[in-house]
Design an enzyme around this catalytic site. Structure first.
Site, short mmCIF file in Angstrom:
data_model
loop_
_atom_site.label_atom_id
_atom_site.label_comp_id
_atom_site.label_asym_id
_atom_site.label_seq_id
_atom_site.Cartn_x
_atom_site.Cartn_y
_atom_site.Cartn_z
N GLU A 158 34.06 47.91 40.08
CA GLU A 158 33.19 47.06 41.96
C GLU A 158 31.73 46.63 40.84
OE1 GLU A 158 34.71 47.55 45.75
OE2 GLU A 158 36.37 48.59 45.12
N GLU B 210 37.46 54.35 46.26
CA GLU B 210 36.22 55.24 46.96
C GLU B 210 37.11 56.21 47.46
OE1 GLU B 210 34.28 52.18 49.56
OE2 GLU B 210 33.53 51.09 46.89
O1 AHR Z 1 35.56 44.52 46.94
C1 AHR Z 1 35.29 44.77 48.69
C2 AHR Z 1 35.50 46.16 49.28
O2 AHR Z 1 34.56 46.88 48.77
C3 AHR Z 1 36.10 47.25 48.52
O3 AHR Z 1 37.95 46.82 48.64
C4 AHR Z 1 35.82 48.37 48.43
O4 AHR Z 1 36.46 49.30 47.45
C5 AHR Z 1 34.49 48.62 48.68
O5 AHR Z 1 33.82 49.19 49.28
#
Ligand code: AHR
Length: 512
Positions: free
Chosen positions: A316, A193
């Protein structure tokens, strides 16, 4: 004449009714393999995922473990056949200095986990502990490198430490810490991110940083090459993907990431268990949005990479709700209901059906965090509805995707509509065909006719995951309320499979 017209009309009406829910599968076709790595998982130093989750430590615990890793979790995840595990974050990755987590534990420095609850991290679970755990799980590690607060040298050293076989300062250090042979880590994330917690960078700036980091990550061993994944867009940030694809040379890039959470509203996420049908509907809208995201990010990638050499890595994804009452808000601990099973079923069907470009993905997260597959409480461990979907779907791993055409009725509330059904199909190496079918609609069952063309099907078996209410979930007192069972409400006749699909259910057929 009139009689014939009437007959044709009746046939037309009947066909239309049938066509409400109809699937055509071309079982003798199929050009792409569903990469097993889309069934990957994610373990961050966040809340109770690692500490008091996977890892209970080697010391004073009654919980059966191997080198500190819970045996019950290892057994459960082995049944899922988890193909890869991403670590150590997430946002945590861009604060993590891997050298803090090697060597004698009593000499490892502590740090503060600034993103997640401000707790003290003692670094007792580090590179060796993680990579040895992956060996125990029979899964491939996916390491997330620190770009936000790290250095090129640090990441290049990490690659050498875990992957280099020859003589070098990093291999010497590894041997000194008890491991002679390298682990051969293939998957590497270059930051996480980068547009947010990874450094709030502009895509142009990150693309340049990426090029620098990727250049110094050399780890070829045998015929295997390192697989570098660029920190990707948040949901519909198409400009991010465009800039990365335009500015990063193909010889430095194997994957581009994408993060997308099914969250109702970041300011008002709703309870994980106590939610309305409208909130369920909105969650499913967010989950189904994955189809559009994958299509549009893929179209951009096609422009720069028409041969589809670069993978779209959704590293994710999952549902995100309010934390359970009374738990640390920074720990992201949430229960997991049939709503989560619906998210998992629909999302995995989308990934399967886009096997040409989506070649890796990671559910967030494995244990005790967000849409977990496993929850723990002291010595107890439960499997969530999401776990069961991942287990039922693992038949698709590395199977050939079969093209499918789906016509579905709607899941409708207050004039808003979503497709009720979602499906995907594959043929495995042994020639068995599997169809996964999800009905997200509440209310009446859906009748579905599946036309299996070119398969000569003679035998079908089915498992189902369902429950009366969308809020239903497993608890430590009732761990088996929701689990897959055999399902027989279908008829296979010639190449037609007629099935009654209950509301809020996930079905997986095996056809021979
Ligand atoms: O999965 C939780 C968080 O969500 C992670 O650390 C981040 O990459 C995302 O914003």
């Amino acid at each position: 004449m009139l009689k014939n017209t009437l007959l044709l009309l009746l046939i037309g009406i009947a066909a239309n009714c049938l066509a409400q829910n109809q699937i055509i599968i071309n079982a003798d076709q199929g050009a792409y393999t569903i990469n097993k790595h889309i069934y990957g998982h994610f373990a961050e130093h966040l809340g109770r995922c690692i500490y008091d989750g996977f890892y209970v430590g080697e010391g004073n615990t009654k919980i059966p473990n191997t080198n500190g890793v819970r045996n019950d979790i290892v057994d459960a995840l082995k049944k899922l056949k988890i193909p890869n595990l991403r670590w150590p974050g997430g946002c945590f990755a861009d604060t993590y200095h891997w050298k803090d987590g090697i060597g004698p534990k009593d000499q490892r420095p502590t740090i503060v986990n600034t993103w997640w609850g401000g707790v003290t991290e003692d670094n007792s679970f580090g590179t060796h502990e993680f990579l040895n755990m992956c060996e125990l799980l029979g899964t491939e590690p996916y390491l997330s490198g620190n770009v936000g607060s790290g250095t090129v040298q640090e990441l290049s050293d990490w690659v050498q430490y875990v992957d280099f076989k020859g003589v070098s300062p990093m291999s010497d250090l590894r041997a000194k810490n008890g491991r002679t042979d390298p682990w051969k880590v293939r998957f590497w994330g270059i930051g996480n991110e980068a547009w947010g917690c990874g450094g709030h960078m502009r895509p142009e700036y990150y693309a340049d940083e990426y090029r620098k980091y990727a250049t110094f990550m050399n780890a070829s061993w045998g015929n295997e090459r390192i697989f570098r994944i660029a920190s990707g867009a948040s949901s519909g940030d198409y400009n991010w993907t465009e800039v990365l694809m335009k500015n990063i040379p193909r010889n430095l890039l194997e994957g581009v990431a994408l993060h997308h959470y099914s969250v109702i509203d970041w300011g008002n996420k709703s309870s994980a268990t106590d939610f309305t049908t409208q909130q369920y509907f909105t969650t499913m809208q967010r989950a189904i949005q994955m189809e559009e995201l994958v299509n549009r990010h893929s179209t951009i990638m096609d422009k720069y990479d028409p041969d589809k050499r670069v993978a779209l890595v959704v590293d994710e994804w999952g549902g995100w709700y309010d934390v359970e009452p009374g738990t640390n808000p920074g720990f992201l601990f949430q229960q997991n209901t049939m709503r989560d099973a619906m998210i998992a079923g629909v999302t995995l069907n989308i990934f399967n059906n886009h096997a040409d470009r989506v070649r890796m993905a990671n559910l967030a997260q494995t244990v005790n965090v967000l849409q977990a597959v496993v929850l723990t409480e002291g010595e107890k461990m439960i499997l969530t509805p999401t776990y069961h979907v991942m287990e039922m779907y693992n038949v698709h791993q590395d199977a050939t995707l079969l093209p499918l055409d789906l016509k579905t009725g709607d899941f409708e509330i207050d004039g808003q509509k979503l497709p009720a059904l979602s499906a995907s199909a594959s043929r495995d190496a042994a020639g068995k065909m599997h169809i996964s079918l999800v009905n997200i609609a509440t209310g009446a069952p859906q009748e579905v006719i599946i036309d299996i063309r070119g398969a000569n099907a003679s035998k079908a078996a089915c498992r189902i995951l369902t429950s009366a209410k969308i809020q239903d979930h497993n608890t430590f007192d009732h761990p088996d309320k929701i689990k897959p069972v055999k399902y027989e409400d279908f008829v296979l006749s010639g190449d037609k499979l007629k099935v009654k699909v209950p509301p809020i259910s996930v079905l997986v057929f095996e056809i021979q």
